[in-house]
Design an enzyme around this catalytic site. Structure first.
Site, short mmCIF file in Angstrom:
data_model
loop_
_atom_site.label_atom_id
_atom_site.label_comp_id
_atom_site.label_asym_id
_atom_site.label_seq_id
_atom_site.Cartn_x
_atom_site.Cartn_y
_atom_site.Cartn_z
CB VAL A 116 -0.92 0.02 1.23
CG1 VAL A 116 -1.81 1.26 1.23
CG2 VAL A 116 -1.76 -1.24 1.31
CB CYS A 117 1.00 4.16 0.57
SG CYS A 117 1.31 5.94 0.66
CB THR A 118 5.85 4.97 -0.08
OG1 THR A 118 5.55 5.10 1.32
CG2 THR A 118 5.51 6.26 -0.79
#
Lengths: 216, 216
Positions: free
Chosen positions: A101-103
């Site tokens: 998820v995300c970075t």
């Protein structure tokens, strides 16, 4: 056989990145979740006020069914993250599903998992993702084989509902969506770069940093 | 003056109830968050595998600007929750905003805050809410004066974006929504009782309990 979800933690992780998927996937039958950190104990999340307990060190966990890698400010410090990055690479050889998820995608990238693969990340980390040889794809959830990457922060909820459906079927995914009452009605419609428009995109990092607190 | 957000924790709290709003409201300028538990330390959330650290006891926190009460399996055990319920009542006299997510509303109710007031809660806890004299209102976010209640689990994100706009203005709320990429695209559309339909509503508690793990 109990299904194991393993989630790496590091200082500066973004809480919602992992808690969104966690509170979907923990409803899967016969599932346990383990939080893994370079040094087990309470790991501070973004802003430092949020401390989540990691029970295991990388050496304690030799395999998992679902690897879920959250993002946050600490993802780009690849040197400090090396024990987790090495562990992520080993886990990926054992998983049924490898997700971020995300970075968190940058840690998958640093482990060599995204080379020449379509993937997504937070809209503010596209160049970082591409530096690992990934092909950035501007979808909210990108699935390629057993690797599923999600865009920024809240997109982990959508990713996890998708994964829950792949594992247990659509009726189960629908039931979890109902239980967590995921019927989004945000007061505005600025949740993507395309919808927010260039002026808000330009101003957002400044607007959310005004408090001076550390940012995830 | 630093704005203080206080969040009570108790065994069995639902992680997403509090982390959704937390990861919105922590971007407010000059804001600190404190997690409060009857006995400070690592507090296990729903399913037991999730341990979040509470830094303060009720006696340590005499006032706050925003009170944010999450739900979870432990909310209905009013006797065990009495130290927190008494503290919630005291906090409410000091707050600018008193908020709850999911069955956190039952703790507001037990503290006497919702008597004769419109409020919402998780769809499976309507009777519990009404037992405290609240008037159940089937909206995702219900604001009456300084009291804002949200429906189940994920609705806390919408509540917090609404509150962020009330405090810092719409542009700030839009920026936070963009930063957390809250552009929901769930794979299904079953996030409310009305959308799920009666058959899925009836089957959901059984479907999500099949794993045998403790449920929030």
């Amino acid at each position: 056989m109990t299904r194991r979800i393993a989630i790496p933690l590091f200082p500066g992780f973004m809480p919602l990145d992992l808690v969104g998927p966690y509170d979907v996937l923990r409803f899967l039958p016969d599932t346990e979740t383990v939080f893994v950190a370079a040094e087990p104990g309470v790991i501070p999340g973004a802003d430092g006020g949020f401390g989540l307990q990691a029970q295991a060190a990388p050496a304690d966990i030799e395999s998992c069914d679902i690897l879920l890698v959250p993002g946050g400010g600490g993802t780009r410090d690849y040197e400090a993250r090396k024990p987790l990055i090495d562990w992520i690479g080993r886990m990926h050889e054992t998983t049924t599903w490898t997700t971020s998820v995300c970075t968190g995608s940058l840690l998958l990238g640093a482990a060599g998992i995204l080379k020449d693969l379509d993937a997504t990340t937070h809209w503010n980390a596209v160049k970082d993702l591409e530096s690992h040889g990934a092909h950035y794809t501007a979808d909210r959830v990108v699935r390629r084989g057993k690797v599923i990457t999600a865009a920024g922060v809240s997109s982990g909820i959508d990713m996890a509902l998708t994964l829950a459906g792949l594992i247990e079927g659509d009726e189960f995914a629908k039931a979890v969506q109902l239980w967590i009452e995921y019927d989004p009605q945000p007061p505005h419609d600025t949740g993507s770069v395309a919808k927010a428009g260039p002026e808000l995109v330009r101003r957002t990092p400044e607007l959310i940093r005004e408090g001076g607190a550390r940012r995830g």
